[in-house]
Design a protein around this motif. Structure first.
Motif, short mmCIF file in Angstrom:
data_model
loop_
_atom_site.label_atom_id
_atom_site.label_comp_id
_atom_site.label_asym_id
_atom_site.label_seq_id
_atom_site.Cartn_x
_atom_site.Cartn_y
_atom_site.Cartn_z
N ALA A 152 0.81 -1.22 0.00
CA ALA A 152 0.00 0.00 0.00
C ALA A 152 0.84 1.26 0.00
CB ALA A 152 -0.94 0.00 1.21
N GLY A 153 2.14 1.14 -0.30
CA GLY A 153 2.97 2.33 -0.35
C GLY A 153 3.17 2.95 1.02
N THR A 154 3.61 4.19 1.04
CA THR A 154 3.89 4.85 2.31
C THR A 154 2.66 5.57 2.84
OG1 THR A 154 5.24 6.55 3.39
CG2 THR A 154 4.78 6.86 1.05
N LYS A 155 2.50 5.54 4.15
CA LYS A 155 1.35 6.20 4.78
C LYS A 155 1.36 7.71 4.56
CE LYS A 155 0.73 3.04 8.72
NZ LYS A 155 0.79 2.95 10.21
N THR A 156 2.52 8.26 4.33
CA THR A 156 2.64 9.72 4.27
C THR A 156 1.92 10.34 3.08
OG1 THR A 156 4.76 9.48 3.12
CG2 THR A 156 4.82 9.73 5.52
N ILE A 157 1.57 9.55 2.05
CA ILE A 157 0.83 10.12 0.91
C ILE A 157 -0.52 9.43 0.74
CG2 ILE A 157 2.90 10.85 -0.31
CD1 ILE A 157 2.55 8.38 -2.13
N HIS A 158 -0.98 8.73 1.76
CA HIS A 158 -2.26 8.05 1.64
C HIS A 158 -3.43 9.03 1.66
CE1 HIS A 158 -0.96 3.75 3.05
NE2 HIS A 158 -0.63 4.04 1.80
N ASN A 159 -4.37 8.78 0.78
CA ASN A 159 -5.66 9.46 0.81
C ASN A 159 -6.73 8.39 1.00
OD1 ASN A 159 -5.27 12.27 0.55
ND2 ASN A 159 -4.73 12.00 -1.60
N VAL A 160 -7.55 8.57 2.02
CA VAL A 160 -8.57 7.57 2.33
C VAL A 160 -9.79 7.81 1.47
CG1 VAL A 160 -10.02 6.59 4.14
CG2 VAL A 160 -7.72 7.40 4.68
N VAL A 161 -10.28 6.75 0.82
CA VAL A 161 -11.52 6.80 0.05
C VAL A 161 -12.63 6.30 0.96
CG1 VAL A 161 -12.72 6.04 -2.02
CG2 VAL A 161 -10.24 6.29 -2.05
N ALA A 162 -13.28 7.27 1.66
CA ALA A 162 -14.31 6.93 2.64
C ALA A 162 -13.79 5.79 3.51
CB ALA A 162 -15.60 6.56 1.91
N GLY A 163 -14.56 4.74 3.67
CA GLY A 163 -14.08 3.61 4.46
C GLY A 163 -13.61 2.46 3.60
N VAL A 164 -13.47 2.72 2.29
CA VAL A 164 -13.19 1.65 1.35
C VAL A 164 -11.73 1.22 1.40
CG1 VAL A 164 -13.17 1.02 -1.08
CG2 VAL A 164 -15.06 2.36 -0.15
N GLY A 165 -10.84 2.17 1.29
CA GLY A 165 -9.42 1.85 1.23
C GLY A 165 -8.62 3.13 1.09
N VAL A 166 -7.38 2.99 0.61
CA VAL A 166 -6.53 4.16 0.45
C VAL A 166 -5.99 4.22 -0.96
CG1 VAL A 166 -5.85 4.19 2.89
CG2 VAL A 166 -4.45 2.95 1.24
N LEU A 167 -5.72 5.45 -1.38
CA LEU A 167 -5.03 5.71 -2.64
C LEU A 167 -3.65 6.25 -2.31
CD1 LEU A 167 -7.85 7.61 -4.61
CD2 LEU A 167 -7.38 5.15 -4.61
N ALA A 168 -2.67 5.95 -3.15
CA ALA A 168 -1.34 6.52 -2.99
C ALA A 168 -1.30 7.81 -3.79
CB ALA A 168 -0.27 5.54 -3.46
N GLY A 169 -1.67 8.90 -3.14
CA GLY A 169 -1.77 10.17 -3.83
C GLY A 169 -3.22 10.54 -4.04
N HIS A 170 -3.50 11.27 -5.12
CA HIS A 170 -4.86 11.80 -5.31
C HIS A 170 -5.73 10.91 -6.17
CE1 HIS A 170 -2.77 13.09 -8.98
NE2 HIS A 170 -3.95 13.10 -9.55
N GLY A 171 -5.19 9.85 -6.76
CA GLY A 171 -6.00 9.00 -7.62
C GLY A 171 -5.32 7.68 -7.88
N GLY A 172 -5.82 6.98 -8.89
CA GLY A 172 -5.21 5.70 -9.26
C GLY A 172 -5.88 4.53 -8.59
N ASP A 173 -5.13 3.45 -8.47
CA ASP A 173 -5.70 2.20 -7.98
C ASP A 173 -5.84 2.19 -6.47
OD1 ASP A 173 -6.74 -0.32 -8.19
OD2 ASP A 173 -4.81 -1.34 -8.37
N LEU A 174 -6.82 1.44 -6.01
CA LEU A 174 -6.97 1.19 -4.58
C LEU A 174 -5.82 0.31 -4.14
CD1 LEU A 174 -9.31 2.01 -2.63
CD2 LEU A 174 -10.16 -0.32 -2.89
N GLN A 175 -5.16 0.68 -3.05
CA GLN A 175 -3.99 -0.08 -2.60
C GLN A 175 -4.42 -1.39 -1.96
OE1 GLN A 175 -0.57 1.46 -3.24
NE2 GLN A 175 -2.23 2.09 -4.59
N LEU A 176 -3.79 -2.48 -2.37
CA LEU A 176 -4.27 -3.81 -2.01
C LEU A 176 -3.86 -4.27 -0.61
CD1 LEU A 176 -3.96 -6.09 -5.17
CD2 LEU A 176 -5.95 -5.83 -3.71
N GLY A 177 -2.62 -4.01 -0.22
CA GLY A 177 -2.10 -4.69 0.96
C GLY A 177 -1.77 -3.77 2.11
N LEU A 178 -0.60 -4.01 2.70
CA LEU A 178 -0.18 -3.31 3.91
C LEU A 178 0.76 -2.15 3.58
CD1 LEU A 178 0.51 -6.52 5.97
CD2 LEU A 178 -1.34 -4.91 6.40
#
Length: 860
Positions: A746-772
């Motif tokens: 799931a990349g680094t926490k420092t650039i995570h953007n939370v998509v509601a309660g669904v998951g996180v994005l690495a930055g402002h868009g793109g794929d939902l991060q799969l893992g840890l």
């Protein structure tokens, strides 16, 4: 090949497409929302094939290796983490006949097969990184179109799945994903006018839209499944979440998602590509050196002169047995063997035995690896015995707290809740105050978030509350402990805690409670010699500003704290009618035994005893001793953990360590609140005497089991097919998040953007991060988690294990396909045996036992 047979009815074509979509979707994992984060094996759909083949297949699908790079393994070799002995034992296990073959001559040097293979592992040309073999037309003809399809897909997925919680629902969402997208896509003015016009003509059924797009793209019937997989693996995170969603909610499924992507691709390609579209093909692999080339390169590495062609051919015949693509697997096996051999050697030499005296307290902890440390430290005090059991304590419940709200399913996802359990207060007035105070806090929180999300309110909100929010944010940053204390005091003033009881003994019939009690006690092997206190200790984790909070809670409790499960179990086992039932079933619980619930906070290592008001006066002194000992053991564990927490004090005393970990848990800027289950490597099923006295470095799941109280093997079967399977999911998620972080992490926490309660994005868009996230796996200097497949260790009759594996396909897949290694012994003093499809064989048959250390190797 014709694209569509004209004589086939429309309904048949639709049904065939749905079947193909279901088959294609098997290669993608299931992604749970953050609130109920459940560990999954991202390659779960490939578990029916051997691990080695599955990793290669994943490389073809995703273009990402499922193992560490060979250069990383060679660095581990240079550090001594992998030794020559590890490599030789691994090679002997894989190629026993080959290693016993005759040496070959290379110029002036005589080389054994083992030396030749070792040389190739250490010096051979590094294999090329895998490439996606199944690709879309857009990837071949116009990569910018492929990127645009991804961008559009990610945008609409975030709009549909994230909008309800964000407060701005996607227009038309109630009609479902495909219909909402179709109604809005043609109004996207970032697209050209002609593209928008074509999108308006997309069929109003997802299956018809997909069929039309496939035909326009020239995808033949026999290529459909691989073509659909090519689309699914472009954004595997969103595809995985849609797969989860489709199994539980109506409104979106994988076909809807694919219909959108295929429609975009067919329309956009028609406006970007000139000439006929290329055939939907497969990328070619990069050239792999032949065995003879590898032999010649090795001779050059060793600076051997006058090597004849015949000698090179002889060496090549040996090297051909180890393809370049298999070298990483050999390295991985050697890497794992170094730890596994050491662990089994430590267990074999362990001389711990159970004390003949009755323990005054027995602590039943979750099998979670973090509980191993707590068990070890509490056992350092006289009179304690510990056991391990899955953290939901075998009570699959749907729990509603006193405050109310939506009930929570507190059980592993492998099973469904069996009973509704709710909480009620012992004093009505106190309950009303708690509910009123909780409503005030919840209302204020909801109002604040609603104001932030409204169209114009954020500007007013900034003016109105900025004077308070700014200093409060500064205080949270500079003094997280003080602000955390202040919040707790405010909460306790508005909604003071209330003594409560659970409804389980009123709402669940006696037969079910009696059966639960018998199964639970038998499975953990606690059927006699009970202590005065038996503590059912669940666990959770308290952290701030952490989207992955649920990943630190109990996996057995659906990614939530296990306190309600522990309380439910204790309530059942303290009931006099249940104890009478147990007595009839051959389990006599002494009258002076009292079951107590507790909760271990793994971020702070504080253990809180729950429902103290229910403990009888006869056990108050025992409870006081327990509370003091748990506090001391928790502080000692905190001191142990501080040494490996990034930024933690190296050698703190327990008091300072307890303060430090408590401060981390309330620090909203802390990206390393705890390591979670990083380092997990083994699952041990057996009595505590197998492991007691050994420092297992918080790397092992520990499940108690007594073979003599389980003659039919039902308890062992439950352990292997439920808790062990969940542990394998956890192990695989950590494994693949580490070896392929760009894809399965799931990349680094420092650039995570939370998509509601669904998951996180690495930055402002793109794929939902799969893992840890990266901070759950490494501190940037070394592994926080060593990526190794799970080793399951069992002390039980081998024949019993065989019969369980044979009748459970899930175990045959995991053990037979090398996703999990299985070691077992009949009892103390017996040799460890390795399970193989061909039967049991001594674990150390291919190991130089003199090279196995008795220290269990830490990874952090």
């Amino acid at each position: 090949m014709t694209i569509v047979s004209e004589h086939i009815s429309t309904d048949t074509l639709r049904a065939q497409l749905r079947s193909e979509v279901n088959l294609a979707a098997r290669v993608i994992p299931t992604h749970y929302p953050l609130e109920t984060f459940i560990a999954v094996n991202p390659l779960a759909g490939l578990e029916t094939m051997p691990f080695e083949q599955a990793v290669l297949r994943a490389g073809d699908l995703y273009g990402s290796a499922g193992l560490l790079d060979e250069t990383a393994y060679r660095e581990l070799y240079r550090r001594g983490r992998i030794t020559d002995a590890d490599l030789k034992s691994t090679l002997r296990l894989r190629y026993p006949a080959l290693l016993d073959g005759e040496p070959v001559q290379l110029g002036t040097r005589t080389v054994t097969p083992a030396e030749l293979l070792l040389g190739d592992l250490l010096h051979g040309r590094v294999a090329a990184k895998p490439l996606r073999r199944n690709v879309t037309r857009a990837e071949l003809a116009a990569p910018q179109v492929a990127e645009e399809v991804d961008a559009q897909s990610a945008k609409w997925c975030a709009a549909f799945f994230g909008s309800p919680a964000a407060g701005w629902p996607m227009p038309g969402r109630e009609r479902g994903f495909f219909h909402a997208w179709r109604a809005l896509a043609s109004g996207d003015h970032k697209l050209g006018r002609q593209v928008r016009a074509e999108l308006r003509r997309v069929p109003d059924r997802a299956d018809d839209a997909a069929l039309q797009a496939l035909q326009r793209l020239g995808v033949t019937e026999d290529e459909r499944i691989t073509y659909l997989q090519a689309h699914l693996t472009r954004l595997p995170g969103w595809a995985a979440h849609i797969r989860w969603y489709a199994e539980r909610v109506v409104g979106a499924d994988v076909l809807d998602y694919l219909a959108m992507r295929l429609s975009y691709e067919s329309v956009l390609l028609s406006h970007h590509a000139s000439g006929p579209l290329p055939e939907p093909g497969r990328t070619t692999r990069r050239p792999i050196p032949s065995a003879r080339e590898r032999a010649a390169e090795l001779a050059g590495q060793w600076q051997l002169d006058q090597v004849s062609d015949t000698e090179l051919d002889s060496a090549a015949r040996i090297l051909a047995a180890l393809p370049v693509t298999a070298r990483s697997v050999v390295w991985q096996q050697a890497y794992e063997a170094h730890y596994r051999d050491s662990l089994l050697n430590s267990l074999a030499h362990n001389t711990a035995h159970r004390s003949g005296e009755r323990p005054h307290t027995q602590l039943v902890c979750c099998i979670d690896t973090r509980s191993e440390g707590l068990r070890r430290h509490i056992e350092g005090r006289d009179g304690y015995e510990t056991l391990g059991f899955a953290g939901f304590f075998a009570v699959a419940i749907r729990f509603t707290s006193l405050v109310g709200g939506a009930p929570n399913d507190l059980c592993p996802v492998l099973i469904r809740p069996e009973h509704e359990v709710h909480e009620s207060a012992t004093a009505a007035a106190a309950a009303r105050r708690l509910r009123a105070g909780s409503a005030i806090m919840a209302g204020a929180d909801a109002a604040f978030h609603t104001a932030k999300q409204a169209l114009l309110a954020p500007f007013t909100l900034a003016e109105a509350s900025g004077w308070a929010a700014g200093p409060w944010a500064a205080a949270k940053t500079l003094s997280p402990t003080a602000t955390g204390t202040l919040r707790r005091r405010l909460r306790d003033r508005l909604a003071p805690p209330v003594p409560t009881v659970l409804s389980v003994n009123d709402t669940v019939d006696l037969a079910h409670r009696g059966l639960y009690a018998q199964v639970a006690l038998t499975t953990m092997g606690l059927t006699k010699e009970f202590g005065r206190l038996v503590v059912m200790c669940g666990h959770g984790s308290t952290t701030e500003n952490n989207p992955y909070q649920a990943a630190l809670d109990c996996g057995a409790c659906g990614g939530q704290p296990g306190g309600p499960n522990a309380r439910t179990a204790a309530a059942i086992l303290n009931n006099t009618d249940v104890r009478a039932e147990l007595s009839e079933r051959g389990i006599d619980v002494p009258d002076d035994t009292w079951f107590v619930a507790a909760l271990h906070d793994t971020a702070t290592d504080r253990v809180t005893v729950l429902d103290e008001h229910l403990v009888p006066a006869s056990h108050r002194a025992d409870l006081s001793r327990l509370t003091a000992d748990l506090a001391a053991a928790g502080a000692e564990l905190a001191a142990e953990r501080c040494a490996v927490l990034p930024g933690g004090p190296a050698r703190p005393d327990p008091t300072r360590a307890a303060r430090h970990v408590a401060n981390r848990s309330t620090d909203w800027a802390q990206v390393f609140p705890e390591w979670g289950l990083a380092g997990n490597a083994a699952f041990i099923v057996g009595p505590r005497t197998v492991t007691r006295g050994i420092d297992l470095q918080r790397r092992v799941f520990l499940h108690s089991y007594q073979a003599d109280v389980d003659p039919d093997g039902s308890a062992l079967e439950t352990i292997l097919t439920a808790p062990m399977v969940v542990a394998q999911w956890i192990n695989c998620q950590y494994f693949f998040s580490t070896v392929a972080p760009e894809l399965f992490g799931a990349g680094t926490k420092t650039i995570h953007n939370v998509v509601a309660g669904v998951g996180v994005l690495a930055g402002h868009g793109g794929d939902l991060q799969l893992g840890l996230p990266r901070q759950s796996l490494t501190d940037g200097q070394s592994f926080g988690h060593e990526p190794m497949r799970l080793l399951t260790v069992v002390e039980a009759p081998l024949e019993r294990i065989d019969s369980i594996v044979e009748r459970n396909p899930v175990l045959m897949h995991l053990f037979g396909n090398d996703w999990v290694a299985l070691a077992a012994r009949e009892g103390p003093g017996h040799d460890w045996q390795r399970w193989t499809r061909a039967g049991w064989r001594r674990w150390d048959a291919d190991i130089d036992i003199n090279t196995a250390t008795e220290e269990v190797i830490p990874c952090r």
